[in-house]
Design an enzyme around this catalytic site. Sequence first.
Site, PDB file in Angstrom:
ATOM      1  N   SER A  38      15.679  19.982  -1.721  1.00 40.93           N
ATOM      2  CA  SER A  38      14.853  18.914  -1.149  1.00 40.93           C
ATOM      3  C   SER A  38      15.524  17.550  -1.237  1.00 40.93           C
ATOM      4  O   SER A  38      14.837  16.527  -1.268  1.00 40.93           O
ATOM      5  CB  SER A  38      13.491  18.868  -1.854  1.00 40.93           C
ATOM      6  OG  SER A  38      13.647  18.562  -3.239  1.00 40.93           O
ATOM      7  N   SER A 107      17.149  24.787  -6.116  1.00 36.89           N
ATOM      8  CA  SER A 107      16.246  23.735  -6.575  1.00 36.89           C
ATOM      9  C   SER A 107      14.846  23.947  -6.010  1.00 36.89           C
ATOM     10  O   SER A 107      14.161  24.906  -6.358  1.00 36.89           O
ATOM     11  CB  SER A 107      16.832  22.372  -6.184  1.00 36.89           C
ATOM     12  OG  SER A 107      16.189  21.321  -6.835  1.00 36.89           O
ATOM     13  N   PHE A 108      14.387  23.077  -5.111  1.00 37.50           N
ATOM     14  CA  PHE A 108      13.129  23.274  -4.385  1.00 37.50           C
ATOM     15  C   PHE A 108      13.073  24.669  -3.763  1.00 37.50           C
ATOM     16  O   PHE A 108      12.044  25.344  -3.806  1.00 37.50           O
ATOM     17  CB  PHE A 108      13.020  22.182  -3.308  1.00 37.50           C
ATOM     18  CG  PHE A 108      12.150  22.514  -2.132  1.00 37.50           C
ATOM     19  CD1 PHE A 108      10.792  22.271  -2.173  1.00 37.50           C
ATOM     20  CD2 PHE A 108      12.714  23.037  -0.974  1.00 37.50           C
ATOM     21  CE1 PHE A 108       9.991  22.563  -1.071  1.00 37.50           C
ATOM     22  CE2 PHE A 108      11.926  23.324   0.131  1.00 37.50           C
ATOM     23  CZ  PHE A 108      10.555  23.080   0.079  1.00 37.50           C
ATOM     24  N   ASP A 228      23.398  19.296 -15.305  1.00 36.59           N
ATOM     25  CA  ASP A 228      22.453  18.954 -14.244  1.00 36.59           C
ATOM     26  C   ASP A 228      21.528  17.814 -14.695  1.00 36.59           C
ATOM     27  O   ASP A 228      20.816  17.938 -15.685  1.00 36.59           O
ATOM     28  CB  ASP A 228      21.622  20.201 -13.894  1.00 36.59           C
ATOM     29  CG  ASP A 228      20.814  20.053 -12.616  1.00 36.59           C
ATOM     30  OD1 ASP A 228      20.534  18.914 -12.208  1.00 36.59           O
ATOM     31  OD2 ASP A 228      20.458  21.099 -12.029  1.00 36.59           O
ATOM     32  N   HIS A 256      24.057  19.472 -10.394  1.00 38.27           N
ATOM     33  CA  HIS A 256      23.036  20.147  -9.599  1.00 38.27           C
ATOM     34  C   HIS A 256      23.625  20.818  -8.355  1.00 38.27           C
ATOM     35  O   HIS A 256      22.889  21.380  -7.559  1.00 38.27           O
ATOM     36  CB  HIS A 256      21.969  19.121  -9.187  1.00 38.27           C
ATOM     37  CG  HIS A 256      20.673  19.722  -8.738  1.00 38.27           C
ATOM     38  ND1 HIS A 256      19.917  20.567  -9.520  1.00 38.27           N
ATOM     39  CD2 HIS A 256      19.984  19.587  -7.569  1.00 38.27           C
ATOM     40  CE1 HIS A 256      18.831  20.925  -8.870  1.00 38.27           C
ATOM     41  NE2 HIS A 256      18.845  20.347  -7.684  1.00 38.27           N
TER      42      HIS A 256
END
Length: 277
Positions: A38, A107-108, A228, A256
């Site tokens: 995202s 992630s998202f 991260d 990340h």
Amino acid sequence: MTAQNVNPEVGSEIDVDGIRTNYHDLGTGAPVLLIHGSGPGVSAWANWRLTLPVLAERNRVVAPDIVGFGYTERPSGIVYDRHTWERHILGFMDALGIEKASIVGNSFGGGMGMSLAVSHPDRVDKLVLMGSSALRFEITPALDEIWGMQPSIEAMRRALDLFAWDRGLVTDELAEVRHRAFARADVAEAYAAMFPAPRQRWIDALASDPADVARIPHRTLVIHGREDQVVPVSASYEIFDLVPDAQLHVFGQCGHWTQIEYAETFSRIVADFVASP
């Protein structure tokens, strides 16, 4: 040449319940669905350009721009939330005739992959979660800053610095490219509508219940960068502790951007995992 030929982020287009959806589709074999993160100005191609060709050596790999992101249509009045995104992903699979797929989520995208594994376990084969927001965690200053970002080259450069441990990957050219993607007419407006402050509530809304996670039957590979700043590595340790059939791989000296900072190793680990019996 058409605009689609010029811009690699623009792939094929398919109607998903009335939403014109941009996606990439490579290879043959058992399907693998890649769900992007995202970040500001994100697209499936921006997230997965280095991963797609490797996975496509043994699998069919599809990577959509989830509604609200990239080059997929942004319908007027749409409400961006977990249920909207889940419906869009399932509708995308239906539109392509994909009954079941291994899901690789960044992630998202990892949060959405876990959500699908919990709510529609029959649609998920294997599950790969990278730097994932699948469980609740206290929002980091980096994620709060990224979700609240306004379009400028300086802000984009700062966001890319937060994503990467290896600052050599963050160039002025990359910042300019990502800024142009983020500054398009309705992109920043949609982004601001997704994650307004206070932003802890959006992490909570995306997170699955730990009791549900502990019951998922899927073989799961959990991947994280030790340094991260956006999603803490402790989030992946917690997923690993909960999921019955789980593996964990942590990359040191990595932020990340595992799929970019360790592109070759990441892609091979994931390719072997999703192609295994």
